[in-house]
Design a protein around this motif. Structure first.
Motif, PDB file in Angstrom:
ATOM      1  N   SER A 137      -2.511   6.082   2.195  1.00 47.92           N
ATOM      2  CA  SER A 137      -2.625   7.535   2.121  1.00 47.92           C
ATOM      3  C   SER A 137      -3.177   7.970   0.769  1.00 47.92           C
ATOM      4  N   TRP A 138      -2.665   7.388  -0.291  1.00 46.56           N
ATOM      5  CA  TRP A 138      -3.113   7.725  -1.653  1.00 46.56           C
ATOM      6  C   TRP A 138      -4.595   7.416  -1.825  1.00 46.56           C
ATOM      7  N   TYR A 139      -5.040   6.284  -1.282  1.00 42.70           N
ATOM      8  CA  TYR A 139      -6.448   5.884  -1.380  1.00 42.70           C
ATOM      9  C   TYR A 139      -7.355   6.920  -0.725  1.00 42.70           C
ATOM     10  N   TYR A 140      -7.032   7.320   0.502  1.00 51.01           N
ATOM     11  CA  TYR A 140      -7.878   8.286   1.215  1.00 51.01           C
ATOM     12  C   TYR A 140      -7.775   9.684   0.615  1.00 51.01           C
ATOM     13  N   ILE A 141      -6.595  10.035   0.104  1.00 57.00           N
ATOM     14  CA  ILE A 141      -6.458  11.335  -0.557  1.00 57.00           C
ATOM     15  C   ILE A 141      -7.345  11.405  -1.790  1.00 57.00           C
ATOM     16  N   ASN A 142      -7.371  10.341  -2.575  1.00 54.10           N
ATOM     17  CA  ASN A 142      -8.184  10.329  -3.791  1.00 54.10           C
ATOM     18  C   ASN A 142      -9.685  10.334  -3.485  1.00 54.10           C
ATOM     19  N   ILE A 143     -10.049   9.860  -2.296  1.00 57.71           N
ATOM     20  CA  ILE A 143     -11.465   9.888  -1.897  1.00 57.71           C
ATOM     21  C   ILE A 143     -11.857  11.268  -1.358  1.00 57.71           C
ATOM     22  N   LEU A 144     -11.002  11.825  -0.487  1.00 56.87           N
ATOM     23  CA  LEU A 144     -11.347  13.062   0.213  1.00 56.87           C
ATOM     24  C   LEU A 144     -10.925  14.326  -0.534  1.00 56.87           C
ATOM     25  N   PHE A 145      -9.916  14.213  -1.393  1.00 56.56           N
ATOM     26  CA  PHE A 145      -9.411  15.375  -2.110  1.00 56.56           C
ATOM     27  C   PHE A 145      -9.380  15.048  -3.606  1.00 56.56           C
ATOM     28  N   GLU A 146      -8.645  15.853  -4.340  1.00 56.69           N
ATOM     29  CA  GLU A 146      -8.491  15.584  -5.767  1.00 56.69           C
ATOM     30  C   GLU A 146      -7.535  14.419  -5.986  1.00 56.69           C
ATOM     31  N   ASN A 147      -7.684  13.775  -7.143  1.00 55.17           N
ATOM     32  CA  ASN A 147      -6.850  12.616  -7.445  1.00 55.17           C
ATOM     33  C   ASN A 147      -5.398  13.022  -7.719  1.00 55.17           C
ATOM     34  N   ILE A 148      -4.499  12.165  -7.274  1.00 57.84           N
ATOM     35  CA  ILE A 148      -3.085  12.269  -7.648  1.00 57.84           C
ATOM     36  C   ILE A 148      -2.838  11.179  -8.682  1.00 57.84           C
ATOM     37  N   SER A 149      -2.230  11.533  -9.787  1.00 57.78           N
ATOM     38  CA  SER A 149      -2.018  10.558 -10.857  1.00 57.78           C
ATOM     39  C   SER A 149      -1.122   9.428 -10.369  1.00 57.78           C
ATOM     40  N   ALA A 150      -1.343   8.257 -10.935  1.00 58.76           N
ATOM     41  CA  ALA A 150      -0.550   7.087 -10.551  1.00 58.76           C
ATOM     42  C   ALA A 150       0.926   7.301 -10.876  1.00 58.76           C
ATOM     43  N   GLU A 151       1.206   8.008 -11.969  1.00 63.86           N
ATOM     44  CA  GLU A 151       2.598   8.241 -12.354  1.00 63.86           C
ATOM     45  C   GLU A 151       3.324   9.096 -11.315  1.00 63.86           C
ATOM     46  N   SER A 152       2.705  10.205 -10.904  1.00 66.29           N
ATOM     47  CA  SER A 152       3.321  11.071  -9.903  1.00 66.29           C
ATOM     48  C   SER A 152       3.478  10.350  -8.578  1.00 66.29           C
ATOM     49  N   PHE A 153       2.448   9.573  -8.205  1.00 66.65           N
ATOM     50  CA  PHE A 153       2.505   8.837  -6.947  1.00 66.65           C
ATOM     51  C   PHE A 153       3.653   7.833  -6.952  1.00 66.65           C
ATOM     52  N   LEU A 154       3.784   7.070  -8.031  1.00 63.77           N
ATOM     53  CA  LEU A 154       4.829   6.044  -8.098  1.00 63.77           C
ATOM     54  C   LEU A 154       6.217   6.672  -8.097  1.00 63.77           C
ATOM     55  N   LYS A 155       6.381   7.781  -8.820  1.00 67.41           N
ATOM     56  CA  LYS A 155       7.679   8.455  -8.823  1.00 67.41           C
ATOM     57  C   LYS A 155       8.047   8.943  -7.428  1.00 67.41           C
ATOM     58  N   ALA A 156       7.073   9.533  -6.725  1.00 66.23           N
ATOM     59  CA  ALA A 156       7.328  10.017  -5.368  1.00 66.23           C
ATOM     60  C   ALA A 156       7.624   8.860  -4.426  1.00 66.23           C
TER      61      ALA A 156
END
Length: 258
Positions: A137-156
């Protein structure tokens, strides 16, 4: 410890023979991919199948990256939990029903090692499937939308992972109390829904309930906030997991001996 390692290897091998190592990661990955693709192409989908009058224009504000990831987590809250419960409802109950548990426990095998090995095998499989799904999900979100930082992603990822770990533990706990996989599944799902209902209704009073972890995950993604209540909720969830997995062998043994 040696018994636990041997039994854990047996459980992992059995999961592979039952194709759980194939279908469960695939299901989580599909959930992870579906949400960003659906969100991105939703205007085109509505335009193609909406049967709107000629000249009508649909304007849908594009969701933020964080909202799309939360939608993915929402899928795991419903379908993901269902997959976990259905996948492991018979982990103990099924073996008790077909007599496999008696064949294993007639040997000098610890009840604690028996239950703990099943719980650990389920946790390994669920966490690997969940991580693969979230990464997709993170991979496709970063391609199709704005990037989510790795820190926020890992915490979530870690925060919501504790809720799925609690669901796994609930499933193993109820599976150890009955010989009916259906009863175990119903009990685990019912308790999960009840806890979610309580935390939603009394959110201010039940800030440390495990079911509040999804709300704290939203706070992390939308506000970048890690509150003290989140830390206490994770601690309370870990304590509940330990209590459930520690009492499961005791209750299982009493039912077997009775």
């Amino acid at each position: 410890m040696k018994q636990f390692v041997v039994l854990l290897k047996k459980e992992l091998l059995e999961s592979r023979r039952n194709f759980k190592w194939m279908w469960m990661p695939i299901v989580f990955i599909l959930f992870g991919i579906t949400e960003p693709l659906t969100a991105y192409y939703m205007p085109d989908i509505l335009d193609a199948v909406g049967n709107l009058p000629e000249g009508a224009v649909i304007e849908i504000p594009p969701p933020t990256s964080e909202e799309v990831l939360l939608s993915t987590i929402g899928q795991y809250s419903m379908m993901g939990v269902l997959v976990i419960v259905l996948g492991f409802m018979g982990t103990v109950a099924g073996e008790r029903k077909n007599g496999s548990a008696s064949l294993v426990l007639v040997k000098p095998v610890s009840y604690h090692s028996y239950i703990l090995s099943k719980w650990a095998a389920a946790m390994i499989l669920v966490w690997i499937s969940y991580i693969l799904g979230m990464l997709s999900s993170w991979y496709y979100i970063n391609i199709l939308f704005e990037n989510i930082s790795a820190e926020s992603f890992l915490k979530a990822l870690v925060t919501y992972g504790f809720w799925l770990s609690f669901v796994v533990t609930l499933t193993v706990f109820f599976s150890s109390l009955t010989s009916s996989p259906g009863v175990a599944a119903f009990s685990a799902i019912a308790v999960s829904i009840f806890l979610s209902f309580l935390s939603g209704t009394f959110s201010n009073q039940l800030e440390w309930f495990p079911s509040q972890l999804s709300s704290y995950t939203a706070e992390i993604l939308m506000e970048g906030k890690w509150s003290g209540d989140l830390t206490m909720t994770i601690a309370a969830t870990v304590v509940l997991i330990i209590i459930l997995i520690a009492t499961s062998p005791v209750l299982f043994k009493k039912r077997e001996l009775s």
